[in-house]
Design a protein around this motif. Structure first.
Motif, PDB file in Angstrom:
ATOM      1  N   ALA B 230       3.385   3.289  -6.879  1.00  0.00           N
ATOM      2  CA  ALA B 230       2.819   2.513  -7.990  1.00  0.00           C
ATOM      3  C   ALA B 230       1.615   1.684  -7.581  1.00  0.00           C
ATOM      4  CB  ALA B 230       3.899   1.594  -8.565  1.00  0.00           C
ATOM      5  N   GLY B 231       1.504   1.346  -6.304  1.00  0.00           N
ATOM      6  CA  GLY B 231       0.428   0.478  -5.863  1.00  0.00           C
ATOM      7  C   GLY B 231      -0.869   1.211  -5.584  1.00  0.00           C
ATOM      8  N   PRO B 232      -0.865   2.075  -4.595  1.00  0.00           N
ATOM      9  CA  PRO B 232      -2.134   2.663  -4.152  1.00  0.00           C
ATOM     10  C   PRO B 232      -2.648   3.787  -5.049  1.00  0.00           C
ATOM     11  CG  PRO B 232      -0.434   2.676  -2.421  1.00  0.00           C
ATOM     12  CD  PRO B 232       0.245   2.407  -3.709  1.00  0.00           C
ATOM     13  N   THR B 233      -1.922   4.199  -6.068  1.00  0.00           N
ATOM     14  CA  THR B 233      -2.337   5.354  -6.855  1.00  0.00           C
ATOM     15  C   THR B 233      -3.063   4.912  -8.123  1.00  0.00           C
ATOM     16  OG1 THR B 233      -0.287   6.385  -6.089  1.00  0.00           O
ATOM     17  CG2 THR B 233      -1.549   7.566  -7.766  1.00  0.00           C
ATOM     18  N   PRO B 234      -4.374   5.190  -8.214  1.00  0.00           N
ATOM     19  CA  PRO B 234      -5.126   4.786  -9.414  1.00  0.00           C
ATOM     20  C   PRO B 234      -4.522   5.416 -10.672  1.00  0.00           C
ATOM     21  CG  PRO B 234      -6.614   5.525  -7.672  1.00  0.00           C
ATOM     22  CD  PRO B 234      -5.221   5.860  -7.220  1.00  0.00           C
ATOM     23  N   MET B 235      -4.737   4.776 -11.819  1.00  0.00           N
ATOM     24  CA  MET B 235      -4.206   5.307 -13.079  1.00  0.00           C
ATOM     25  C   MET B 235      -4.822   6.680 -13.366  1.00  0.00           C
ATOM     26  SD  MET B 235      -2.077   2.965 -13.973  1.00  0.00           S
ATOM     27  CE  MET B 235      -1.547   3.420 -15.626  1.00  0.00           C
ATOM     28  N   ARG B 238      -3.195  10.109 -12.093  1.00  0.00           N
ATOM     29  CA  ARG B 238      -1.738  10.141 -12.084  1.00  0.00           C
ATOM     30  C   ARG B 238      -1.231  11.276 -12.958  1.00  0.00           C
ATOM     31  NH1 ARG B 238       0.974   4.035 -12.189  1.00  0.00           N
ATOM     32  NH2 ARG B 238      -0.230   3.229 -10.448  1.00  0.00           N
TER      33      ARG B 238
END
Lengths: 415, 415
Positions: B230-235, B238
């Protein structure tokens, strides 16, 4: 100061040690299960300490089981330059998360040994206890105790699902150290880590110069409805908490858009009860993870979550409970440490970008008591906390080279 | 035909038997756990058979354990008038769902005995095996086998979670009967049941004259994404299956509005995997229950579900699987049976309305081979499949009076 710009770490040795460490708790599917203070963790730590002693380091173990291996500097009174990370893993963990930062730290010492170079500041490589927080449910536990953010007694009392406490597990593995778990003077701290996200790989960058860590928090929403039979109950008059989900989810994703590109909204867990296909649920619970590197935007996102929950549930006449069950304030890393990393990567000429960490790390705790920053390398598909976690030998070597020169920049070398 | 309009069932006897039956599998919280072919179910059935034999009835047990207790008619060649329901319950079931219909059927026989009245057609009260489908996962199993909608061998092979088959459970409880599980000639069938919904109570009606049963089906949607931190993955980038939920849920509730007031849409089960608050789920599974009494509107709703799933997931670039895992076509009850019920309630003068059942019942299977209809009475707050299921003695009595006179209207009485 001698010219050390030609110095590079030994990629083969680093890679062999990563492979050797991956055997402790190997799952057979390419990953590891080496949860904190298990026998697998004990064996991994002892292997690391054997290597460190063979490299001439002294070893200290503190009261929460953090390991510090030290290479003396030329100025005995100078505070240490600290690096390292953790050796524990998730139950279906990979071979690099944490481990890479520890073994690269040791590789820096080996490289300096090989080159017969002494730094002015002493160097210490740390292995923090229980970073993952999966066996004992507090992530970054060892660094939290060391930095004073968590009490030693609270940490020692944490229990795993079988009722074994941290204190008992420390005794069982022989890592209940005598050193006080509190910060020694630290000149600078660097944590080298895989990105655990896809940005560096997608942009084909070898190095992320980490500026800080996002503000982040996790919220739990419980919406109360009234269980009803899906057939005989007309839509009008239902108290259906899934309707609250239908109202909230689109607004939550719109909130991420509003704070794009850095804003992040994740609904990772949704549970309906009783969870029967032909029953209107009486209760829906879900989590909302909110992150943003900018303090004011982060605060706006948290406030918006409250507004959305209130407006949607009020319009449906549903009771709800919204609570924040975890929050980690963002961190801005120390400019001197960022500059030491930046100078190293510029000198080495590796492709790079500045980046903000989306995940928490031990470095967040360390940064509360000492100048700190981080270095990221890419990992395949951004995957982490996964047995398929993967990096290349070249990526590992480039990151360790940057760590080496950042440490040299910070610790200084004598001829 | 003699004037029997004064005849009423014995409310005290019916109520006492409802109370007596509620002791088999009593949960201590006012409900019962009497799942099909357990020892509790065996004891409840034996108690019922004791009462039936004491009332002069003969007993037949068929190959799937359905019980038929028979009161002879004056015309030995006339086909029987059938009534009854089931005695098994949900794990946290109530005291009336099914049970009321069985014991009211027996009460009709007792009342005719007390009045020394013989019907022209014989009467049979049936206890169907495993209506609830919770221990053995096929609802309305006994009536499905009897009516030819399910094969005997398939039913006997069904297993509970411990691996016990229906055949083994029938043997263990002594209910593996010798009668073929197939329809005998039936003149008319009536099933008296609690509404399991709020309509009669809200409109203060004593009796629902049931016209038929809604078309209904249950669908499973699995949306595949890619697990990510949830943190390092840009929206952007996804593959978040919860976004599909965010897109679909509002459109599904709009679909119910479009087909209001009878259209019903229920999302009873939602599951995210791995279900961690700080991980974008790799997979979301949820169910959609669709119902409408009108065939063309029902078909339009099912088609719309497919369109919504396709459009939303396509726009997000997500793979999905949509499957219908259960469908029960709607039933229109037989006009002669509905007329017999209608004449009974008109004569009795109880408040009434016509109603369509939102839930499936054994009567749906019976209706496929014999003229059939149902009678509903209100239940408190519309609650069913719940330990708090509740009716009053008066409601129970009025419903049984209607059953009595519907049966008399259909079976005829001789002086």
């Amino acid at each position: 100061m001698p010219d050390v710009s030609h110095l590079r770490i030994n990629r083969d040795r680093l890679w062999q040690r990563l492979e050797a460490m991956s055997r402790f708790g190997a799952t057979g599917a390419g990953g590891v299960n080496r949860q904190a203070l298990t026998d697998e963790d004990r064996r991994g730590r002892e292997c690391f300490l054997d290597w460190a002693r063979a490299a001439g380091c002294t070893v200290r173990v503190d009261e929460i089981g953090n390991l510090f291996v030290r290479r003396e500097g030329s100025d005995p009174s100078a505070p240490a330059v600290l690096t390292g990370s953790h050796l524990d893993t998730q139950p279906s963990g990979g071979n690099y998360d944490g481990i890479y930062g520890v073994l690269a730290g040791l590789e820096v010492i080996e490289t300096l040994n090989d080159a017969h170079l002494q730094t002015r500041h002493p160097l210490e490589v740390v292995v923090w206890t229980n970073e993952e927080g999966c066996r004992f449910d507090t992530a970054m536990m060892g660094s939290a105790v060391w930095s004073g953010r968590m009490s030693l007694s609270d940490a020692l009392a944490l229990q795993d699902r079988k009722g074994t406490s941290v204190a008992e597990a420390l005794a069982a593995t022989g890592f209940e150290g005598s050193e006080p778990a509190q910060p020694q003077p630290v000149h600078a701290a660097f944590e080298l880590h895989i990105e655990q996200g896809p940005v560096l790989e997608q942009e084909d960058k070898a190095i992320g110069v980490v500026q800080g860590v996002q503000h982040m928090s996790r919220h739990r929403l419980i919406v109360h409805g009234v269980e009803a039979h899906a057939g005989p109950t007309p839509m009008v008059g239902r108290k259906d908490p899934v309707q609250a989900l239908a109202g909230m989810l689109p607004r939550l994703y719109a909130l991420a858009d509003e704070h794009a590109p850095e804003g992040r909204v994740t609904v990772g867990y949704i549970d309906t009860r009783p969870g029967s296909s032909n029953t209107v649920p009486g209760r829906v619970e879900f989590t909302v993870d909110l992150r943003h590197p900018d303090q004011s935007r982060y605060a706006a996102m948290v406030a918006a979550l409250g507004t959305i929950a209130s407006e949607v549930n009020k319009s449906l006449g549903l009771d709800y409970e919204l609570s924040c069950f975890w929050e980690a304030p963002g961190v801005t890393f120390h400019p001197d440490c960022i500059a030491a990393v930046q100078a190293a990567v510029d000198m080495l000429g590796y492709s790079q970008r500045s980046i903000v960490s989306g995940a928490g790390h031990d470095a967040c705790n360390v940064a509360s008591v000492a100048p700190t920053s981080m270095i990221f390398i890419p990992c395949k598909d951004g995957l982490s906390h996964n047995e398929a976690e993967s990096i290349t030998q070249e990526q590992a070597g480039q990151g360790a080279d940057v760590l080496l020169h950042a440490i040299i920049n910070s610790a200084g070398v004598s001829a």
